[in-house]
Scaffold this motif. Structure first.
Motif, short mmCIF file in Angstrom:
data_model
loop_
_atom_site.label_atom_id
_atom_site.label_comp_id
_atom_site.label_asym_id
_atom_site.label_seq_id
_atom_site.Cartn_x
_atom_site.Cartn_y
_atom_site.Cartn_z
N LYS A 1 0.48 -1.48 0.19
CA LYS A 1 0.49 -0.55 0.07
C LYS A 1 0.82 1.31 -0.12
O LYS A 1 0.49 1.98 0.40
N ILE A 2 1.48 1.58 -1.16
CA ILE A 2 2.52 2.64 -1.24
C ILE A 2 2.25 3.26 -1.96
O ILE A 2 1.21 3.59 -2.78
N HIS A 3 1.88 4.82 -1.05
CA HIS A 3 1.53 6.22 -1.53
C HIS A 3 2.35 6.66 -1.84
O HIS A 3 1.96 8.24 -2.89
N ASP A 4 3.73 7.01 -1.44
CA ASP A 4 4.54 8.10 -1.30
C ASP A 4 6.22 7.30 -2.02
O ASP A 4 6.90 5.96 -2.03
N TYR A 5 6.15 8.16 -3.34
CA TYR A 5 7.21 8.01 -4.16
C TYR A 5 8.22 9.07 -4.44
O TYR A 5 8.00 10.36 -5.02
N LEU A 6 9.34 8.63 -4.14
CA LEU A 6 10.94 9.34 -4.53
C LEU A 6 11.27 8.81 -6.12
O LEU A 6 11.94 8.27 -6.60
N LEU A 7 11.24 10.23 -6.95
CA LEU A 7 12.22 9.98 -8.54
C LEU A 7 13.42 10.72 -8.14
O LEU A 7 13.56 12.51 -7.47
N ILE A 8 14.49 10.70 -8.07
CA ILE A 8 15.85 10.48 -7.60
C ILE A 8 16.50 11.25 -9.17
O ILE A 8 16.37 10.15 -9.77
N ASP A 9 17.21 12.10 -8.28
CA ASP A 9 17.66 12.67 -9.74
C ASP A 9 19.48 13.52 -10.09
O ASP A 9 18.89 13.71 -7.76
N ASP A 10 20.18 13.73 -10.31
CA ASP A 10 21.09 14.25 -9.61
C ASP A 10 21.20 15.70 -9.99
O ASP A 10 21.51 16.34 -9.39
N SER A 11 20.90 16.26 -11.65
CA SER A 11 20.57 17.27 -11.73
C SER A 11 19.85 17.45 -13.19
O SER A 11 19.38 17.00 -13.65
N ILE A 12 18.55 18.52 -12.65
CA ILE A 12 17.36 18.84 -13.60
C ILE A 12 17.73 20.04 -14.39
O ILE A 12 17.94 21.05 -14.04
N GLY A 13 17.39 19.33 -16.25
CA GLY A 13 18.06 21.07 -17.11
C GLY A 13 16.08 21.07 -17.78
O GLY A 13 15.60 22.23 -16.68
N SER A 14 16.30 20.57 -18.53
CA SER A 14 14.47 21.47 -19.50
C SER A 14 13.23 20.79 -18.39
O SER A 14 12.38 21.13 -18.30
N GLY A 15 13.97 19.43 -17.51
CA GLY A 15 12.67 18.71 -17.13
C GLY A 15 12.18 17.77 -17.54
O GLY A 15 11.48 17.15 -17.58
#
Length: 234
Positions: free
Chosen positions: A132-146
């Motif tokens: 029953k997972i509701h929270d998701y961490l999307l991990i990146d080093d750096s975001i540019g344009s998205g």
């Protein structure tokens, strides 16, 4: 405690002058442009693996307790491809190197091993449903344009099971990156599937938040490149 920003490294004029590799790089420019090229190098900030890893650990440690979080390293996927296959298993990563995503992937695995009760490593849909997972961490080093982040979220939403959870407001996505431009949040949310209309019960913008050490304004060139920023841009 020093912040991660305070631990970033720069190239000093002495280091620039002492490096044969840098001298070879500078040789591509006409003589009258090399001062500006050196200025550009001196304004760069370098994030070591250790600094990034320590920062990510602090971010994860500060998460609200009493929840279990599913961790995913952001990577580029083929347009329209889902993150999970028909059996609900996560699509395998290619065998060749994916650059900085390899580092993030390994750090996610380390965090999950150290915290098996609260952090999940690239889970299948079956595990997400059972726990029953509701929270998701999307991990990146750096975001540019998205584009990479929005594409990854859309790959999650391409699977009908996850899309239904999202539509019913059962999903909260936390985008974690060391650095991002100010405008990235709006761009990413705009490109995610779904509506952000004020009459929607679960607006997509209410289901995504962002955490970064450095948030910068791409238009504030002087702050990034100094007084001679126009020469650097040219």
């Amino acid at each position: 405690m020093n912040t991660a920003r305070q631990q970033l490294m720069n190239l000093s004029p002495a280091k620039i002058d002492a490096s044969p590799e840098i001298e070879n790089w500078l040789a591509q420019f006409p003589e009258d442009q090399r001062i500006t090229a050196r200025l550009l190098l001196s304004r760069l900030q370098f994030v070591s693996r250790d600094v990034y890893s320590a920062w990510l650990q602090r971010v994860v440690a500060a998460l609200p307790s009493g929840k279990t979080y599913a961790l995913y390293s952001v990577r580029k996927l083929e347009h329209g491809s889902p993150l999970w296959n028909d059996e609900g298993e996560i699509v395998a990563r290619p065998g060749d190197s994916l650059g900085s995503e390899d580092l993030v992937y390994s750090l996610v695995a380390n965090l999950a091993r150290a915290n098996p009760q609260t952090l999940l490593d690239h889970s299948s849909l079956t595990e997400l449903r059972d726990k029953k997972i509701h929270d998701y961490l999307l991990i990146d080093d750096s975001i540019g344009s998205g584009d990479r982040v929005s594409g990854f979220i859309n790959a999650m939403l391409s699977h009908p099971t996850f899309l239904s959870w999202w539509s019913f407001g059962l999903v909260r996505i936390h985008v974690v990156s060391f650095a991002r431009p100010c405008e990235a949040e709006v761009k990413i949310v705009a490109k995610i599937k779904g509506s952000d209309h004020g009459k929607r019960k679960f607006r997509k913008s209410s289901k995504v938040d962002f955490t970064s050490e450095i948030v910068y304004d791409t238009d504030w060139l002087e702050g990034r490149w100094g007084e001679n920023h126009q020469q650097v841009i040219q």
